[in-house]
Enzyme design. Structure first.
Site, PDB file in Angstrom:
ATOM      1  N   ASN A  11      -5.818  -8.123   7.399  1.00  0.00           N
ATOM      2  CA  ASN A  11      -5.873  -7.014   8.368  1.00  0.00           C
ATOM      3  C   ASN A  11      -7.232  -7.075   9.058  1.00  0.00           C
ATOM      4  O   ASN A  11      -8.248  -6.748   8.452  1.00  0.00           O
ATOM      5  CB  ASN A  11      -5.695  -5.682   7.621  1.00  0.00           C
ATOM      6  CG  ASN A  11      -5.940  -4.480   8.518  1.00  0.00           C
ATOM      7  OD1 ASN A  11      -5.939  -4.594   9.743  1.00  0.00           O
ATOM      8  ND2 ASN A  11      -6.152  -3.329   7.903  1.00  0.00           N
ATOM      9  N   TRP A  12      -7.207  -7.489  10.315  1.00  0.00           N
ATOM     10  CA  TRP A  12      -8.486  -7.636  11.043  1.00  0.00           C
ATOM     11  C   TRP A  12      -9.065  -6.302  11.493  1.00  0.00           C
ATOM     12  O   TRP A  12     -10.184  -6.255  11.969  1.00  0.00           O
ATOM     13  CB  TRP A  12      -8.261  -8.533  12.266  1.00  0.00           C
ATOM     14  CG  TRP A  12      -8.254  -9.991  11.953  1.00  0.00           C
ATOM     15  CD1 TRP A  12      -7.919 -10.591  10.774  1.00  0.00           C
ATOM     16  CD2 TRP A  12      -8.619 -11.056  12.851  1.00  0.00           C
ATOM     17  NE1 TRP A  12      -8.040 -11.959  10.886  1.00  0.00           N
ATOM     18  CE2 TRP A  12      -8.463 -12.259  12.141  1.00  0.00           C
ATOM     19  CE3 TRP A  12      -9.045 -11.096  14.177  1.00  0.00           C
ATOM     20  CZ2 TRP A  12      -8.727 -13.510  12.720  1.00  0.00           C
ATOM     21  CZ3 TRP A  12      -9.296 -12.322  14.749  1.00  0.00           C
ATOM     22  CH2 TRP A  12      -9.147 -13.526  14.030  1.00  0.00           C
ATOM     23  N   LYS A  13      -8.288  -5.243  11.429  1.00  0.00           N
ATOM     24  CA  LYS A  13      -8.731  -3.932  11.941  1.00  0.00           C
ATOM     25  C   LYS A  13      -9.204  -4.101  13.391  1.00  0.00           C
ATOM     26  O   LYS A  13      -8.681  -4.937  14.109  1.00  0.00           O
ATOM     27  CB  LYS A  13      -9.816  -3.334  11.040  1.00  0.00           C
ATOM     28  CG  LYS A  13      -9.459  -3.429   9.555  1.00  0.00           C
ATOM     29  CD  LYS A  13     -10.362  -2.598   8.714  1.00  0.00           C
ATOM     30  CE  LYS A  13     -10.038  -2.837   7.254  1.00  0.00           C
ATOM     31  NZ  LYS A  13     -10.575  -1.828   6.381  1.00  0.00           N
ATOM     32  N   HIS A  95      -1.864   3.012   7.045  1.00  0.00           N
ATOM     33  CA  HIS A  95      -3.170   2.602   6.511  1.00  0.00           C
ATOM     34  C   HIS A  95      -4.047   3.845   6.383  1.00  0.00           C
ATOM     35  O   HIS A  95      -3.985   4.746   7.220  1.00  0.00           O
ATOM     36  CB  HIS A  95      -3.815   1.576   7.451  1.00  0.00           C
ATOM     37  CG  HIS A  95      -5.005   0.906   6.838  1.00  0.00           C
ATOM     38  ND1 HIS A  95      -6.227   1.522   6.735  1.00  0.00           N
ATOM     39  CD2 HIS A  95      -5.151  -0.314   6.264  1.00  0.00           C
ATOM     40  CE1 HIS A  95      -7.083   0.708   6.133  1.00  0.00           C
ATOM     41  NE2 HIS A  95      -6.459  -0.415   5.837  1.00  0.00           N
ATOM     42  N   GLU A  97      -7.004   4.369   7.048  1.00  0.00           N
ATOM     43  CA  GLU A  97      -7.867   4.631   8.213  1.00  0.00           C
ATOM     44  C   GLU A  97      -7.087   5.335   9.325  1.00  0.00           C
ATOM     45  O   GLU A  97      -7.673   6.028  10.152  1.00  0.00           O
ATOM     46  CB  GLU A  97      -8.493   3.313   8.701  1.00  0.00           C
ATOM     47  CG  GLU A  97      -9.562   2.836   7.727  1.00  0.00           C
ATOM     48  CD  GLU A  97      -9.832   1.350   7.759  1.00  0.00           C
ATOM     49  OE1 GLU A  97      -9.365   0.654   8.684  1.00  0.00           O
ATOM     50  OE2 GLU A  97     -10.507   0.875   6.826  1.00  0.00           O
ATOM     51  N   GLU A 164      -3.513   0.769  -1.869  1.00  0.00           N
ATOM     52  CA  GLU A 164      -4.893   0.633  -1.412  1.00  0.00           C
ATOM     53  C   GLU A 164      -5.678   1.896  -1.774  1.00  0.00           C
ATOM     54  O   GLU A 164      -5.648   2.886  -1.030  1.00  0.00           O
ATOM     55  CB  GLU A 164      -4.940   0.444   0.104  1.00  0.00           C
ATOM     56  CG  GLU A 164      -4.233  -0.805   0.587  1.00  0.00           C
ATOM     57  CD  GLU A 164      -4.883  -1.330   1.866  1.00  0.00           C
ATOM     58  OE1 GLU A 164      -5.333  -2.475   1.858  1.00  0.00           O
ATOM     59  OE2 GLU A 164      -4.956  -0.582   2.844  1.00  0.00           O
ATOM     60  N   GLY A 170     -13.151  -1.371   2.065  1.00  0.00           N
ATOM     61  CA  GLY A 170     -14.379  -1.629   2.816  1.00  0.00           C
ATOM     62  C   GLY A 170     -15.644  -1.211   2.096  1.00  0.00           C
ATOM     63  O   GLY A 170     -16.713  -1.144   2.704  1.00  0.00           O
ATOM     64  N   SER A 206     -11.254  -4.227  -0.936  1.00  0.00           N
ATOM     65  CA  SER A 206     -12.381  -5.126  -1.267  1.00  0.00           C
ATOM     66  C   SER A 206     -11.947  -6.356  -2.061  1.00  0.00           C
ATOM     67  O   SER A 206     -12.646  -6.776  -2.995  1.00  0.00           O
ATOM     68  CB  SER A 206     -13.475  -4.343  -2.009  1.00  0.00           C
ATOM     69  OG  SER A 206     -13.997  -3.333  -1.161  1.00  0.00           O
ATOM     70  N   GLY A 227      -8.900  -6.897   4.113  1.00  0.00           N
ATOM     71  CA  GLY A 227      -9.566  -6.507   5.356  1.00  0.00           C
ATOM     72  C   GLY A 227     -10.709  -7.462   5.673  1.00  0.00           C
ATOM     73  O   GLY A 227     -10.509  -8.552   6.195  1.00  0.00           O
ATOM     74  N   GLY A 228     -11.925  -7.045   5.323  1.00  0.00           N
ATOM     75  CA  GLY A 228     -13.133  -7.789   5.703  1.00  0.00           C
ATOM     76  C   GLY A 228     -13.074  -9.274   5.404  1.00  0.00           C
ATOM     77  O   GLY A 228     -13.475 -10.103   6.238  1.00  0.00           O
TER      78      GLY A 228
HETATM   79  C1  PEP Z   1      -7.762  -3.031   4.383  1.00  0.00           C
HETATM   80  O1  PEP Z   1      -8.164  -3.014   5.526  1.00  0.00           O
HETATM   81  O2  PEP Z   1      -6.586  -2.768   4.173  1.00  0.00           O
HETATM   82  C2  PEP Z   1      -8.697  -3.366   3.304  1.00  0.00           C
HETATM   83  C3  PEP Z   1      -8.247  -3.403   2.081  1.00  0.00           C
HETATM   84  O3  PEP Z   1     -10.010  -3.629   3.655  1.00  0.00           O
HETATM   85  P1  PEP Z   1     -11.119  -4.360   2.751  1.00  0.00           P
HETATM   86  O4  PEP Z   1     -10.490  -5.597   2.160  1.00  0.00           O
HETATM   87  O5  PEP Z   1     -12.227  -4.701   3.715  1.00  0.00           O
HETATM   88  O6  PEP Z   1     -11.527  -3.398   1.685  1.00  0.00           O
END
Ligand code: PEP
Length: 244
Positions: A11-13, A95, A97, A164, A170, A206, A227-228
């Site tokens: 997930n590039w956000k 999500h 966010e 999640e 993040g 993470s 994500g990251g």
């Molecule tokens: C996500 O965006 O769904 C996520 C889990 O982010 P990260 O891996 O950066 O915690």
């Protein structure tokens, strides 16, 4: 015996410019695994370019959100049918966010997942507790309530659930394998159909190459929503390579 093939989704956000489509070539070069499904969810602005680049590759394309509506006067929104048109097979819904930053309710998330299913897209339905809920010992109860309220009617192979924990997204602080396994097993046990063994439940929060091994080894963890660590093609390829 498990019948579930792992899925590693990136997930590039709200990250990435047109020049970042070079990610695809770099990722492919670093990829060694073939026993895993791979999905990338870039921002909506890059879906068209990614759709063309991925058409000939075994990497699926997903979006990060969709409208519950099929078409019409909804300025700024993107329908599931439009995503399908661009080559998407999956769409993330609910999500954290979007739940927190855009006030999305369980009912709205459910209608987005239903819209995705109507178009033949696989919704990746995100659920997870916040830190207070975990510290008060209400994590499982909270997540199962979210699941019940946002889950559309669907056969298990038509949907993906992403657990999640909000406190892990993040933050660099992941759930441990015991916490992840406990929650994934509870989600599977709560699945309303007789096909729970076919349901893929991803862990997100993470995930990095140094913690992915122990998380992905859990019997009810069927992959990861990343994500990251999905932004760097070599790091994301390491995660995929670790999963096979
Ligand atoms: C996500 O965006 O769904 C996520 C889990 O982010 P990260 O891996 O950066 O915690």
């Amino acid at each position: 015996m498990t019948i579930r093939r792992p899925l590693i989704a990136g997930n590039w956000k709200m990250n990435g410019r047109v020049a970042d489509t070079a990610w695809v070539e770099r990722f492919q070069d670093a990829l060694a695994a073939s026993e895993v499904d791979v999905l990338v969810c870039p921002p909506a602005t890059l879906l068209h370019a990614f759709g063309e680049l991925l058409a000939s590759r075994a990497i699926a394309l997903g979006a990060q959100d969709c409208s519950p509506e099929p078409d019409g006067a909804y300025t700024g929104d993107i329908s599931a049918g439009m995503l399908k048109d661009l080559g998407c097979s999956h769409v993330i819904v609910g999500h954290s966010e979007r739940r927190s930053g855009h006030g999305e309710s369980d009912a709205l998330v459910r209608s987005k997942a239903e819209a995705a299913l109507r178009e033949g897209l696989t919704p990746i339905l995100c659920i997870g507790e916040n830190l207070k809920e975990r510290e008060e010992g209400r994590a499982v109860e909270t997540v199962l309530a979210q699941l019940a309220a946002s889950l559309p009617e669907a056969r298990a192979e038509k949907i993906v659930i992403a657990y999640e924990p909000v406190w892990a997204i993040g933050t660099g602080r992941s759930a441990g394998p015991d916490e992840a396994q406990e929650m994934h097993a509870a989600i599977r046990a709560a699945w309303p159909g007789a096909d729970a063994q076919a349901l893929r439940i991803l862990y997100g929060g993470s995930v990095k190459p140094d913690n992915a091994g122990e998380l992905l080894a859990c019997p009810d963890v069927d992959g990861a929503l990343v994500g990251g660590a999905s932004l760097d093609p070599r790091v994301f390829a390491r995660l995929v390579n670790l999963s096979s």
